[in-house]
Design an enzyme around this catalytic site. Structure first.
Site, PDB file in Angstrom:
ATOM      1  N   GLY A 146       0.839  -1.196   0.000  1.00  0.00           N
ATOM      2  CA  GLY A 146       0.000   0.000   0.000  1.00  0.00           C
ATOM      3  C   GLY A 146       0.870   1.240   0.000  1.00  0.00           C
ATOM      4  O   GLY A 146       0.611   2.197   0.728  1.00  0.00           O
TER       5      GLY A 146
ATOM      6  N   GLY B 136       1.423   4.784   3.595  1.00  0.00           N
ATOM      7  CA  GLY B 136       2.425   3.956   2.915  1.00  0.00           C
ATOM      8  C   GLY B 136       3.347   4.799   2.052  1.00  0.00           C
ATOM      9  O   GLY B 136       4.573   4.614   2.068  1.00  0.00           O
TER      10      GLY B 136
ATOM     11  N   TYR C  69     -13.724  -3.985  10.716  1.00  0.00           N
ATOM     12  CA  TYR C  69     -12.399  -3.363  10.563  1.00  0.00           C
ATOM     13  C   TYR C  69     -11.645  -3.424  11.898  1.00  0.00           C
ATOM     14  O   TYR C  69     -10.472  -3.829  11.941  1.00  0.00           O
ATOM     15  CB  TYR C  69     -12.571  -1.912  10.100  1.00  0.00           C
ATOM     16  CG  TYR C  69     -11.294  -1.108  10.044  1.00  0.00           C
ATOM     17  CD1 TYR C  69     -10.420  -1.223   8.964  1.00  0.00           C
ATOM     18  CD2 TYR C  69     -10.963  -0.219  11.071  1.00  0.00           C
ATOM     19  CE1 TYR C  69      -9.246  -0.478   8.906  1.00  0.00           C
ATOM     20  CE2 TYR C  69      -9.793   0.527  11.019  1.00  0.00           C
ATOM     21  CZ  TYR C  69      -8.939   0.398   9.940  1.00  0.00           C
ATOM     22  OH  TYR C  69      -7.777   1.138   9.879  1.00  0.00           O
TER      23      TYR C  69
HETATM   24  N1  LIG Z   1      -5.877   7.086   7.738  1.00  0.00           N
HETATM   25  C1  LIG Z   1      -6.195   6.743   8.967  1.00  0.00           C
HETATM   26  O1  LIG Z   1      -6.859   7.497   9.682  1.00  0.00           O
HETATM   27  C2  LIG Z   1      -5.746   5.419   9.530  1.00  0.00           C
HETATM   28  C3  LIG Z   1      -5.888   5.194  10.894  1.00  0.00           C
HETATM   29  C4  LIG Z   1      -5.473   3.986  11.450  1.00  0.00           C
HETATM   30  C5  LIG Z   1      -4.918   3.018  10.631  1.00  0.00           C
HETATM   31  N2  LIG Z   1      -4.808   3.250   9.301  1.00  0.00           N
HETATM   32  C6  LIG Z   1      -4.226   2.184   8.497  1.00  0.00           C
HETATM   33  O2  LIG Z   1      -3.173   2.723   7.712  1.00  0.00           O
HETATM   34  C7  LIG Z   1      -3.028   1.935   6.528  1.00  0.00           C
HETATM   35  C8  LIG Z   1      -2.968   2.833   5.321  1.00  0.00           C
HETATM   36  O3  LIG Z   1      -4.151   3.588   5.269  1.00  0.00           O
HETATM   37  P1  LIG Z   1      -4.220   5.008   4.549  1.00  0.00           P
HETATM   38  O4  LIG Z   1      -5.162   5.813   5.365  1.00  0.00           O
HETATM   39  O5  LIG Z   1      -2.874   5.513   4.231  1.00  0.00           O
HETATM   40  O6  LIG Z   1      -5.033   4.580   3.232  1.00  0.00           O
HETATM   41  P2  LIG Z   1      -4.883   4.959   1.684  1.00  0.00           P
HETATM   42  O7  LIG Z   1      -4.416   6.342   1.501  1.00  0.00           O
HETATM   43  O8  LIG Z   1      -6.181   4.544   1.078  1.00  0.00           O
HETATM   44  O9  LIG Z   1      -3.741   3.972   1.194  1.00  0.00           O
HETATM   45  C9  LIG Z   1      -4.000   2.610   1.107  1.00  0.00           C
HETATM   46  C10 LIG Z   1      -2.904   1.999   0.254  1.00  0.00           C
HETATM   47  O10 LIG Z   1      -3.092   0.579   0.268  1.00  0.00           O
HETATM   48  C11 LIG Z   1      -3.281   0.111  -1.060  1.00  0.00           C
HETATM   49  N3  LIG Z   1      -4.187  -1.026  -0.986  1.00  0.00           N
HETATM   50  C12 LIG Z   1      -5.467  -1.055  -0.573  1.00  0.00           C
HETATM   51  N4  LIG Z   1      -5.948  -2.298  -0.642  1.00  0.00           N
HETATM   52  C13 LIG Z   1      -4.929  -3.077  -1.096  1.00  0.00           C
HETATM   53  C14 LIG Z   1      -4.798  -4.445  -1.383  1.00  0.00           C
HETATM   54  N5  LIG Z   1      -5.812  -5.282  -1.229  1.00  0.00           N
HETATM   55  N6  LIG Z   1      -3.611  -4.902  -1.837  1.00  0.00           N
HETATM   56  C15 LIG Z   1      -2.557  -4.062  -2.032  1.00  0.00           C
HETATM   57  N7  LIG Z   1      -2.637  -2.754  -1.764  1.00  0.00           N
HETATM   58  C16 LIG Z   1      -3.811  -2.262  -1.326  1.00  0.00           C
HETATM   59  C17 LIG Z   1      -3.805   1.322  -1.825  1.00  0.00           C
HETATM   60  O11 LIG Z   1      -3.563   1.243  -3.220  1.00  0.00           O
HETATM   61  P3  LIG Z   1      -4.645   0.566  -4.217  1.00  0.00           P
HETATM   62  O12 LIG Z   1      -5.984   1.107  -3.840  1.00  0.00           O
HETATM   63  O13 LIG Z   1      -4.192   0.960  -5.579  1.00  0.00           O
HETATM   64  O14 LIG Z   1      -4.542  -0.912  -3.999  1.00  0.00           O
HETATM   65  C18 LIG Z   1      -2.960   2.410  -1.204  1.00  0.00           C
HETATM   66  O15 LIG Z   1      -1.639   2.383  -1.727  1.00  0.00           O
HETATM   67  C19 LIG Z   1      -4.176   0.922   6.573  1.00  0.00           C
HETATM   68  O16 LIG Z   1      -3.726  -0.269   7.156  1.00  0.00           O
HETATM   69  C20 LIG Z   1      -5.176   1.587   7.484  1.00  0.00           C
HETATM   70  O17 LIG Z   1      -6.054   0.663   8.067  1.00  0.00           O
HETATM   71  C21 LIG Z   1      -5.201   4.409   8.722  1.00  0.00           C
END
Ligand SMILES: NC(=O)c1ccc[n+]([C@@H]2O[C@H](COP(=O)([O-])OP(=O)(O)OC[C@H]3O[C@@H](n4cnc5c(N)ncnc54)[C@H](OP(=O)(O)O)[C@@H]3O)[C@@H](O)[C@H]2O)c1
Length: 249
Positions: free
Chosen positions: A13, A19, A151
């Site tokens: 990701g 990421g 989740y």
């Molecule tokens: N943002 C928050 O508030 C928050 C809080 C707590 C935890 N998190 C965690 O942080 C992590 C990243 O979240 P983010 O907020 O940065 O989200 P984001 O901006 O949507 O980034 C998600 C990344 O993961 C990739 N991805 C999604 N599903 C995938 C799959 N099945 N296989 C491979 N790649 C995949 C996406 O690319 P593609 O869509 O092209 O696959 C993208 O690169 C996650 O684990 C999330 O649960 C986020």
């Protein structure tokens, strides 16, 4: 010399959000970073941002084991093993207990739990002495926000795996830790905010954070870089919160 000079990292990701911020940080400090995600265009843009010398994009879905094999084949072909795995990719959407379908459950657990497990399992043969594995959990693993149960349960599984895998890998001098971000300003947050019955605004998210704001992806990348480095050499099986106090005060 950056602290990750000569090191190889995988960030699942890695095309957007937390990421991407982490891949930029690791590459800026000398690592070569393999990033993965499902959308090629987003990955290509990320490689441009990181700098093509510091990153390799491998298109793939972490819930698809053949895609994971292709990712690690690319890492293997580089011939330097693997020093850092940031298992970050996950899927998030709202559904109450009553609304949850088989498809919603299987998709969430298939990516977040099964996908993370095989991301790390398939990295094992490549991990170098002193490697660091960081799993992305969430503050939601420890609370009960309505409609976020599947989740949250998937992220609680991730926190749990960090403990077990830390124990299983410590004799290879590989450290496993988790992080628990709070509310972080990413495209993923925007997307999940729109999946419930009523869209959630940034100011509504910020209202629940003692520091009065949501976090920046760089603030998470700082902690991942710390856990990836020797600076955190005595931290094992831990779960570091990056949440502006949301789960603490
Ligand atoms: N943002 C928050 O508030 C928050 C809080 C707590 C935890 N998190 C965690 O942080 C992590 C990243 O979240 P983010 O907020 O940065 O989200 P984001 O901006 O949507 O980034 C998600 C990344 O993961 C990739 N991805 C999604 N599903 C995938 C799959 N099945 N296989 C491979 N790649 C995949 C996406 O690319 P593609 O869509 O092209 O696959 C993208 O690169 C996650 O684990 C999330 O649960 C986020």
């Amino acid at each position: 010399m950056g602290q990750f000079e000569g090191k190889t990292a995988v960030v699942t990701g890695g095309s957007t959000g937390i990421g991407l911020a982490t891949a930029i940080r690791l590459a800026a400090e000398g690592a070569h970073v393999f990033i993965t995600g499902r959308r090629k265009a987003a990955l290509d843009a990320a490689v441009e941002t990181i700098g093509p010398a510091g990153a390799t994009a491998v298109v793939g879905d972490i819930s698809d084991l053949t895609d994971l094999d292709r990712l690690y084949d690319a890492v293997r072909a580089r011939g330097r093993g693997l020093d850092v795995v940031f298992a970050n990719a996950a899927s998030a959407s709202f559904a109450t207990l009553e609304q949850t379908t088989e498809q919603h459950f299987d998709q969430t657990f298939g990516v977040n739990v099964r996908g993370t497990l095989f991301t790390v399992q398939k990295a094992l043969p490549l991990l170098n002495d002193g490697a660091s594995v960081i799993l992305n959990s969430s503050v939601r693993a420890g609370d009960g926000v309505a409609a976020f149960g599947t989740y949250a349960a998937s992220k609680a599984a991730i926190r749990s795996y960090a403990r077990t895998w830390a124990n299983e890998l410590k004799d290879r001098n590989i450290r496993v830790n988790a992080i628990s971000p709070g509310t972080i300003d990413t495209p993923g947050l925007d997307a999940v905010a729109d999946t419930g019955d009523a869209p959630v605004t940034t100011s509504q998210f910020a209202a629940g954070v003692p520091l009065g704001r949501i976090g920046h992806p760089d603030e998470v990348a700082n902690v991942v870089a710390f856990l990836a480095s020797e600076q955190s050499s005595f931290i094992l099986g831990a779960n570091l919160y990056i949440d502006g106090g949301e789960a603490q005060l």
